[in-house]
Design a protein around this motif. Structure first.
Motif, PDB file in Angstrom:
ATOM      1  N   CYS A 126      -1.052  -1.332  17.583  1.00 52.10           N
ATOM      2  CA  CYS A 126      -2.196  -0.417  17.621  1.00 52.10           C
ATOM      3  C   CYS A 126      -1.821   0.944  17.049  1.00 52.10           C
ATOM      4  N   THR A 159      -5.619   9.252  25.643  1.00 51.99           N
ATOM      5  CA  THR A 159      -4.862   8.269  24.873  1.00 51.99           C
ATOM      6  C   THR A 159      -3.916   7.482  25.769  1.00 51.99           C
ATOM      7  N   THR A 189      -1.423  10.971  11.616  1.00 49.96           N
ATOM      8  CA  THR A 189      -2.089  10.762  12.902  1.00 49.96           C
ATOM      9  C   THR A 189      -1.555  11.745  13.936  1.00 49.96           C
ATOM     10  N   LYS A 215     -13.629   5.013  24.544  1.00 50.13           N
ATOM     11  CA  LYS A 215     -12.849   4.030  25.306  1.00 50.13           C
ATOM     12  C   LYS A 215     -13.540   2.674  25.399  1.00 50.13           C
ATOM     13  N   SER A 271      -7.020  -0.356  15.306  1.00 46.82           N
ATOM     14  CA  SER A 271      -7.265   1.085  15.447  1.00 46.82           C
ATOM     15  C   SER A 271      -7.890   1.388  16.804  1.00 46.82           C
ATOM     16  N   THR A 272      -7.266   2.320  17.532  1.00 43.99           N
ATOM     17  CA  THR A 272      -7.835   2.786  18.801  1.00 43.99           C
ATOM     18  C   THR A 272      -8.401   4.195  18.616  1.00 43.99           C
ATOM     19  N   LEU A 316       2.394   0.887  20.161  1.00 42.92           N
ATOM     20  CA  LEU A 316       1.813   2.015  19.434  1.00 42.92           C
ATOM     21  C   LEU A 316       2.562   2.180  18.127  1.00 42.92           C
ATOM     22  N   THR A 331     -13.558   0.826  22.079  1.00 41.33           N
ATOM     23  CA  THR A 331     -12.196   0.442  21.712  1.00 41.33           C
ATOM     24  C   THR A 331     -11.744  -0.777  22.496  1.00 41.33           C
ATOM     25  N   GLU A 341      -3.408   4.993  17.137  1.00 42.82           N
ATOM     26  CA  GLU A 341      -4.453   5.912  17.613  1.00 42.82           C
ATOM     27  C   GLU A 341      -4.991   6.691  16.422  1.00 42.82           C
ATOM     28  N   TYR A 399      -4.088   3.422  26.555  1.00 48.05           N
ATOM     29  CA  TYR A 399      -3.016   2.473  26.223  1.00 48.05           C
ATOM     30  C   TYR A 399      -2.473   1.776  27.465  1.00 48.05           C
ATOM     31  N   SER A 437      -7.920   8.530  16.241  1.00 48.04           N
ATOM     32  CA  SER A 437      -8.742   9.721  16.448  1.00 48.04           C
ATOM     33  C   SER A 437      -8.183  10.881  15.626  1.00 48.04           C
TER      34      SER A 437
END
Length: 298
Positions: free
Chosen positions: A106, A135, A161, A82, A74-75, A155, A85, A108, A139, A110
């Protein structure tokens, strides 16, 4: 498909669900990986019950002919986290590298609602321009870090999401460098759009940057109930939104053909989270393996 290019794995989420550990709490790690091997798979992603020490985990997999091919990460770049992560990513990457994996999947997370009670089809997050910038920058940096270890970052577009729809996937891919890949997931794009053609269009468009593939089927009747009752992502999972290839509405034959014609090299992973009490994980693993063998020759 070319056996030298493509390997088959299955995710442990069908045995024990990491988001809802009560689903499959009775299934042990050793049972899970033994049944994966018995069903005919040679790879696995990583679940919550897996030993975290490569020195412990690797021999237990080696004896069963199973290799780790990826593990969820999970980012939180859009949230502005940042530094944290990247620090956690580095540890995660080093673990996967020690296990022999060369791809890092990964997501995202958030603003993600996938683990909440919010309606997954109506209340998904929408990123601002600044959140998109953060983002993409994050990445790009992850991909550079991974490249130094001979690894690749992908990704995972995911329901609930900020990167779920084809338009959002497009924006992410256009905003990131060529060494940032896509973890292509049949089930999530079909669930999002309800269209076999859109699912295939995303696959075709990003073939050169698809470094990892999740094979997941969908039950339209459950998606319709999720939509009608404004259910959450996890509500849908418990009711059976997802299933293994060949058991739902998706036609995987063109997926296999597109990947094969392109010369895809990497893992294809059966990832179909269901309630193990309703869908015996070993039986469904065998069903998936049979379907893939019959339609790919693998």
């Amino acid at each position: 498909m070319n056996k030298d290019n493509v390997k088959l794995a299955i995710a442990p989420i069908g045995w024990t669900n990491d988001d809802m550990p009560e689903l499959g709490s009775e299934n042990t790690f050793q049972q899970t990986v033994s049944e994966m091997a018995l069903a005919g798979f040679t790879g696995s992603e990583v679940g919550s019950k897996y030993p975290k020490d490569p020195a412990v985990l690797k021999p237990m997999l080696d004896i069963r002919g199973i290799q780790i091919c990826n593990a969820w990460f999970s980012t939180f770049f859009a949230n502005g986290d940042k530094a944290k992560t990247i620090d956690e990513f580095t540890n995660h990457m080093n673990f996967l590298h020690a296990m022999g994996a060369r791809v890092i999947g990964c997501s995202e997370q958030s603003k993600s609602i996938q683990g909440t009670t919010l309606a997954v089809l109506e209340q998904k997050p929408i990123f601002t321009d600044e959140e998109w910038r953060l983002t993409a920058e994050g990445y790009n940096e992850l991909a550079e870090i991974a490249a130094k270890k001979g690894m690749r970052v992908t990704l995972h577009h995911h329901m609930g999401t900020g990167i779920q729809t084809p338009a959002e996937i497009d924006r992410f891919m256009e905003s990131t460098n060529e060494n940032v890949g896509l973890l292509y997931d049949t089930g999530h794009i079909y669930y999002s759009e309800g269209s076999q053609q859109v699912m295939l269009d995303v696959l075709t468009k990003y073939l050169p940057r698809i470094f990892h593939v999740h094979l997941k089927d969908v039950r339209d009747s459950v998606v319709a109930e999720v939509r009608q009752k404004s259910l959450s992502f996890l509500d849908g999972v418990k009711k059976g939104t997802f299933t293994v290839p060949g058991d739902g509405v998706i036609d995987f034959k063109p997926v296999f053909k597109i990947l094969d014609d392109y010369g895809y090299k990497g893992w294809m992973v059966v990832e179909a989270e269901q309630d193990p009490a309703l869908a015996n994980p070993f039986e469904y693993a065998v069903k998936a393996r049979k379907y893939i063998r019959e339609n790919t020759g693998l």
